[in-house]
Design a protein around this motif. Structure first.
Motif, PDB file in Angstrom:
ATOM      1  N   ASN A 603       0.853  -1.221   0.007  1.00 55.69           N
ATOM      2  CA  ASN A 603       0.131   0.176  -0.124  1.00 55.69           C
ATOM      3  C   ASN A 603       0.872   1.205   0.025  1.00 55.69           C
ATOM      4  OD1 ASN A 603      -2.761  -0.978   0.058  1.00 55.69           O
ATOM      5  ND2 ASN A 603      -2.407  -1.612   2.109  1.00 55.69           N
ATOM      6  N   LEU A 604       0.186   2.474  -0.359  1.00 47.69           N
ATOM      7  CA  LEU A 604       1.037   3.608  -0.267  1.00 47.69           C
ATOM      8  C   LEU A 604       0.464   4.319   1.178  1.00 47.69           C
ATOM      9  CD1 LEU A 604      -0.031   4.962  -3.720  1.00 47.69           C
ATOM     10  CD2 LEU A 604       1.947   4.337  -3.034  1.00 47.69           C
ATOM     11  N   TYR A 605       1.518   4.820   1.821  1.00 47.70           N
ATOM     12  CA  TYR A 605       1.435   5.405   3.142  1.00 47.70           C
ATOM     13  C   TYR A 605       1.787   6.931   3.154  1.00 47.70           C
ATOM     14  CZ  TYR A 605       0.665   0.581   4.820  1.00 47.70           C
ATOM     15  OH  TYR A 605       0.121  -0.611   4.783  1.00 47.70           O
ATOM     16  N   PHE A 606       2.496   7.368   2.203  1.00 50.78           N
ATOM     17  CA  PHE A 606       2.691   8.994   2.239  1.00 50.78           C
ATOM     18  C   PHE A 606       3.256   9.481   3.482  1.00 50.78           C
ATOM     19  CE2 PHE A 606      -1.026   7.846  -0.743  1.00 50.78           C
ATOM     20  CZ  PHE A 606      -0.699   8.284  -1.876  1.00 50.78           C
ATOM     21  N   LYS A 607       4.314   8.738   3.977  1.00 48.68           N
ATOM     22  CA  LYS A 607       4.800   9.051   5.342  1.00 48.68           C
ATOM     23  C   LYS A 607       5.429  10.404   5.289  1.00 48.68           C
ATOM     24  CE  LYS A 607       5.118   4.484   7.485  1.00 48.68           C
ATOM     25  NZ  LYS A 607       5.767   3.400   8.005  1.00 48.68           N
ATOM     26  N   ASP A 608       5.966  10.582   4.183  1.00 45.02           N
ATOM     27  CA  ASP A 608       6.798  12.117   4.004  1.00 45.02           C
ATOM     28  C   ASP A 608       5.774  13.152   4.121  1.00 45.02           C
ATOM     29  OD1 ASP A 608       9.391  10.876   4.374  1.00 45.02           O
ATOM     30  OD2 ASP A 608       9.416  10.631   2.278  1.00 45.02           O
TER      31      ASP A 608
END
Length: 644
Positions: A603-608
């Motif tokens: 999955n994509l989490y876009f932590k940045d």
């Protein structure tokens, strides 16, 4: 009318807690815990039926309570001594001041202050009974689950001292305090139970006695004690000015042209509720609670601790409608709903996703209370009901899954439906209950959105729309992981029978609540609104029952069809093309350089972009500024004789 069940539900768990501490033989203690949990559930039902037999009318009890008042004060002083001792033991002496000062003020009010008007100390109505049902059923099921879970927990965490006698003692004290909290109409009694739940949560979070657990437990303690200080100031100011310490009187006087003391007391108590409900800027204490064993997380996040703050705000809702206190509360709740939803996208740890989701959904309930209209309280009540059951189910399921899978990372749950099918199905039900039709969370959000539009609250409309969108995003990611095709081997399910009993009952409750949604609305929640506002609007029609049943059938079709498809793929052994030379299996291929590469679906989490490190501090800064500015405006306006 004498309802003996009330003192029983408050005192019985306290008696059991003593037994839990004294009994050191696990099998005997487990048996006592099972029996006690069942008794609490049964007595909650008896209380509900007994109250219903008397016409479902609000009832008040216990006016003459001088002896009990002394006991309450003594218990509050004992809690202060416990907090002080532990604060000095762990080199955090400043925390003790947050307990010593309010306790001293309350003691002065009771012993040396002016004589207050006689009031009924206990009140039973639709809202308090609703909370009792949540505490009695969900809380007791968590106790049953905890028996099996803690056995496995201590088996796999040999570095942690086995103090199950201590753990179960705190659980039962917690339940007794919560019953006392929601049934009390005396603000002085409420103050004791408030402090008790704060101290119990502190002790549960610090159960492992590891450095991180101690740090997180003290953070939870000081944040909740800070709210307790605000509660104390509000109680004392109101009592000295109005000569009473009744919550009902406070709310009644708060509607319309309220005196300054009432306005300030409502604002302070509402602020205290924000700390208990883990709203920004106080959300970190609930995130830190993840270090505790899973039953603690389920208890703190679903049925008890955080719902105490929501309960207080629902009580105050009629007095917050259309004024600055309501505006402050609705803004903080709406902002927390959106901000926590965005931060949840960046989480891959299952318990952290649930924690962020809890903070987010509590924010929506807080916003509903701040608007203070019948439609929003209708939505808030169903949000509270579905959230309590769903989150308790999910936290318990995560704990059981972690014991079997040895991980609670969402990425490790790829194809869980085919590896741990029973636990995956329970998880599927819990997740769907949080954001999909026909479950009440989605319909409640729609009702809250409609009420916000009707009130022209554009900011809250923005928060609800975008918060709901981000909520759907992170839940859909998790749900997709459960039913995705996988080549990973099956896992042995080591979930114990008592854990499975609790999980099964929770799952059945979720489905039953969905089908009974219109019925509960007409026979319970709408009368609750009549008690609070003397008016009630029908939000959902009874005619939608058949539609809900049809949607439930479609709901079960999704995991069933996914399971059949997976079996068919394995039977036919079809190989997929993966942009490289096939290696003869569907989880690897030969790359352009001749090396075998493993196929990974993540999955994509876009932590940045939306991680806690990026958004938490700015969110805390914004909400802190809003609370300080608006509290100053509220107090200045009230003391200056203006209307807020």
């Amino acid at each position: 009318m004498d309802m003996w069940e009330i003192p029983f539900l408050i005192c019985f768990p306290l008696v059991v807690s003593v037994l839990m501490f004294c009994i050191r033989i696990n099998k005997i203690r487990n048996a006592v815990a099972y029996v006690s949990a069942v008794i609490i559930m049964l007595m909650t039902g008896v209380l509900t039926v007994h109250w219903g037999m008397n016409g479902f009318a609000p009832a008040e009890f216990y006016v003459e309570t001088e002896l009990v008042d002394h006991f309450i004060l003594g218990a509050e002083i004992l809690l202060m001594l416990v907090v002080t001792f532990l604060s000095f033991k762990y080199n955090r002496p400043w925390v003790s001041l947050l307990s010593i000062v309010p306790t001293a003020v309350i003691a002065w009010l009771e012993l040396e202050g002016p004589e207050l008007d006689a009031i009924s100390h206990i009140k039973v109505d639709h809202l308090s009974i609703l909370m009792c049902i949540i505490i009695g059923i969900i809380g007791s099921l968590i106790v049953i689950y905890a028996v099996g879970y803690m056995h496995g927990y201590q088996h796999y965490h040999t570095e942690i001292p086995d103090r199950r006698y201590y753990f179960f003692m705190i659980l039962f004290i917690f339940l007794g305090a919560m019953f006392g909290f929601v049934l009390s109409d005396s603000l002085l009694w409420i103050d004791l139970f408030w402090e008790t739940t704060s101290v119990c949560s502190f002790l549960l979070i610090g159960y492992t006695q590891q450095e991180e657990a101690i740090h997180n437990s003290f953070r939870a303690l000081w944040m909740n004690l800070l709210g307790g200080c605000a509660l104390c100031v509000g109680i004392v100011y109101f009592a000295l000015d109005q000569g009473t310490a009744s919550l009902s009187v406070l709310v009644e006087q708060g509607t319309g042209q309220a005196p300054a003391s009432v306005q300030v007391a409502i604002a302070l108590i509402a602020f205290a509720a924000l700390t208990k409900a883990a709203q920004l800027p106080f959300s970190k204490w609930l995130l830190g609670a993840m270090v505790a064993p899973t039953p603690s997380s389920a208890l703190l996040h679903s049925a008890t601790m955080v719902k105490a703050g929501i309960y207080v705000l629902f009580r105050l809702a009629p007095a917050m409608s259309g004024n600055m206190t309501g505006t402050m509360i609705s803004f903080i709740g709406g902002f927390t709903f959106l901000s926590a939803s965005i931060m949840a996208i960046a989480q891959s740890d299952g318990k952290k996703v649930l924690a962020m989701s809890t903070i987010s959904n509590l924010g929506l309930m807080v916003a509903c209370a701040g608007v203070g209209r019948p439609e929003t309280i209708w939505a808030g009540c169903f949000l509270m009901i579905f959230h309590a059951v769903s989150k308790s189910l999910l936290f318990q399921d995560i704990g059981a899954t972690e014991n079997s899978l040895h991980s609670r990372d969402v990425e490790e749950m790829h194809g869980l439906l085919y590896r741990l099918p029973v636990l995956a199905l329970f998880m599927f039900i819990g997740i769907c209950g949080m954001f999909l039709a026909p479950f009440g969370m989605l319909i409640s959000k729609w009702a809250a959105l409609k009420a916000s539009v009707d009130e022209n609250n554009i900011i809250l409309v923005f928060f609800i729309c975008f918060g709901s969108a981000t909520t759907s995003f992170y839940w859909t990611k998790w749900l997709g992981k459960l039913i995705a095709h996988t080549n990973r081997p099956p896992v042995r399910d080591i979930t114990k029978k008592n854990e499975m009993i609790s999980l099964s009952i929770h799952a059945v409750l979720m489905l039953a609540l969905c089908i009974l949604f219109p019925f509960l609305s007409s026979v319970y929640v709408e009368p609750l609104l009549m008690e609070m506002f003397s008016e009630s609007n029908q939000v959902i029609s009874n005619n939608v029952l058949y539609i809900l049943i049809i949607l439930i059938c479609f709901f079960f079709a999704v995991p069933f069809l996914a399971y059949i498809y997976e079996k068919n793929v394995k039977t036919n052994k079809k190989l997929s093309y993966m942009n490289g030379i096939n290696t003869g299996k569907n989880d690897a291929f030969m790359g352009s350089m001749g090396a075998e590469k493993e196929l990974v679906l993540a999955n994509l989490y876009f932590k940045d972009i939306c991680g806690q490190r990026k958004l938490m501090n700015p969110s805390i800064a914004i909400t802190t500024a809003v609370i300080i500015i608006m509290m100053c405006m509220i107090i200045a306006s009230a003391l200056g004789g203006g209307m807020i």
